[in-house]
Design an enzyme around this catalytic site. Structure first.
Site, short mmCIF file in Angstrom:
data_model
loop_
_atom_site.label_atom_id
_atom_site.label_comp_id
_atom_site.label_asym_id
_atom_site.label_seq_id
_atom_site.Cartn_x
_atom_site.Cartn_y
_atom_site.Cartn_z
N HIS A 191 -7.45 -4.58 10.17
CA HIS A 191 -7.20 -4.50 8.77
C HIS A 191 -5.95 -5.08 8.36
O HIS A 191 -4.81 -5.51 9.20
CB HIS A 191 -7.24 -2.79 8.53
CG HIS A 191 -5.80 -2.12 8.94
ND1 HIS A 191 -6.18 -0.88 9.37
CD2 HIS A 191 -4.52 -2.41 8.94
CE1 HIS A 191 -4.74 -0.54 9.92
NE2 HIS A 191 -3.76 -1.38 9.27
N ASP A 217 0.87 -1.23 0.25
CA ASP A 217 0.06 0.03 0.08
C ASP A 217 0.90 1.25 -0.23
O ASP A 217 2.21 1.07 0.16
CB ASP A 217 -0.97 0.16 1.12
CG ASP A 217 -0.26 -0.55 2.57
OD1 ASP A 217 0.85 -0.37 2.44
OD2 ASP A 217 -0.92 -0.84 3.25
N GLU A 232 -9.79 -1.74 5.31
CA GLU A 232 -10.52 -1.42 6.65
C GLU A 232 -11.75 -2.22 6.78
O GLU A 232 -12.29 -2.80 5.76
CB GLU A 232 -10.85 0.04 6.94
CG GLU A 232 -9.54 1.03 6.71
CD GLU A 232 -8.89 0.92 7.86
OE1 GLU A 232 -8.61 0.13 8.86
OE2 GLU A 232 -8.14 2.23 8.09
N ASN A 264 -7.88 -2.97 14.38
CA ASN A 264 -9.23 -2.97 14.26
C ASN A 264 -9.30 -4.24 13.00
O ASN A 264 -10.26 -4.26 12.36
CB ASN A 264 -9.62 -1.79 13.21
CG ASN A 264 -8.99 -1.34 12.06
OD1 ASN A 264 -8.23 -2.09 11.63
ND2 ASN A 264 -9.56 -0.13 11.53
#
Ligand code: F6R
Length: 261
Positions: free
Chosen positions: A136, A65, A141, A134
């Site tokens: 990811h 990314d 996400e 979380n």
């Protein structure tokens, strides 16, 4: 999914380097992650190169990314980060280290181009992954399609807050990123996810023992035929089935190793 639990983050890094190094050979396509977690593994791999025990000559590397809008030379762009933390210290050509182009004014075109580059490479042999608090992976996400491909995503406020430590202030963290999708990541032949510290315990429990769900993007590893999770005791502290994971590793046939299926 194979789950390996280690006493310390240093021991996680040594095992991760062993698993990763098993794939390194001329022509290999290596998937790299940024963030804090893999840094110790990168240090261990650099050490092995410096000791003459490992060579990345002829390898290609692809990042997961990139932030949108940060110049490549910005110290927090993933282009700069991976060079600073890893690839400038090993014997891989700079031109063979690829990432999504977060500076392209047309992010959609940049995403398509990156998918094309990945496809033309012949596919990633091993992909290193960290996991967000979380759940990811990459910057997929919660609610990311389990079969998504490289595209523009908006970061979750939790991720912005988590990553603020790398910037002068939370305001400076870009809100948008280009990330390989969960479908893209799943095309890698071997997924190796690393997690250390208590802050990752909920995410590790959810990805390994919770439902396969877009709400926990890392749970897509449950759908992959060759996924290895390596975590320290703290990150493993909320897993229910640790006795079995340890038993399975203790009784692993010697011929099987960690690199192959
Ligand atoms: C980085 C990436 C992210 C990180 C994750 C965990 O390329 O794709 O998914 O792996 O945010 O970050 P750390 O390791 O800093 O906790």
């Amino acid at each position: 999914m194979e789950i390996l639990i280690r006493d310390t983050p240093e021991s996680v890094a040594r095992t991760a380097a062993d698993v990763f190094a098993a794939h390194v050979r001329p022509g290999a396509v290596l998937g790299l992650a940024t963030g804090s977690t893999p840094v110790a593994t990168y240090k261990e791999l650099i050490f092995r190169v410096e000791a003459g025990n490992l060579s990345f000559r002829g390898c290609q590397a692809f990042l997961l990314d990139e932030y949108v809008g940060l110049p490549k030379e910005h110290e927090q762009s993933y282009h700069s980060t991976i060079r600073r933390e890893f690839t400038s210290h090993i014997d891989i050509d700079d031109a063979d280290v690829h990432g999504p182009d977060g500076t392209n004014p047309d992010p959609h075109a940049a995403a398509l181009d990156y998918e094309k580059q990945l496809k033309n490479s012949g596919g990633v042999d091993i992909q290193i992954l960290g996991v967000g608090t979380n759940g990811h992976i990459g910057f997929n996400e919660p609610s990311s399609s389990l079969n998504s491909h490289t595209r523009l995503k908006t970061l979750h406020p939790q991720t912005v807050a988590d990553n603020a430590r790398f910037f002068d202030s939370e305001e400076d963290v870009p809100r948008h990123v280009l990330t390989q999708g969960l479908g893209t990541i799943s095309q890698a032949k071997h997924l190796m996810l690393l997690a250390t510290g208590e802050g990752k315990a909920d995410a590790v429990q959810a990805l390994a023992e919770g439902p396969l769900s877009a709400f926990c993007p890392a749970s897509v590893l449950q759908w992959h035929e060759h996924a290895t999770v390596i975590c320290d005791e703290a990150a493993a502290s909320k897993l229910a089935n640790t006795d079995y994971y340890r038993f399975a590793e203790t009784h692993k046939p010697e011929w099987q190793g960690f690199g192959g299926l």
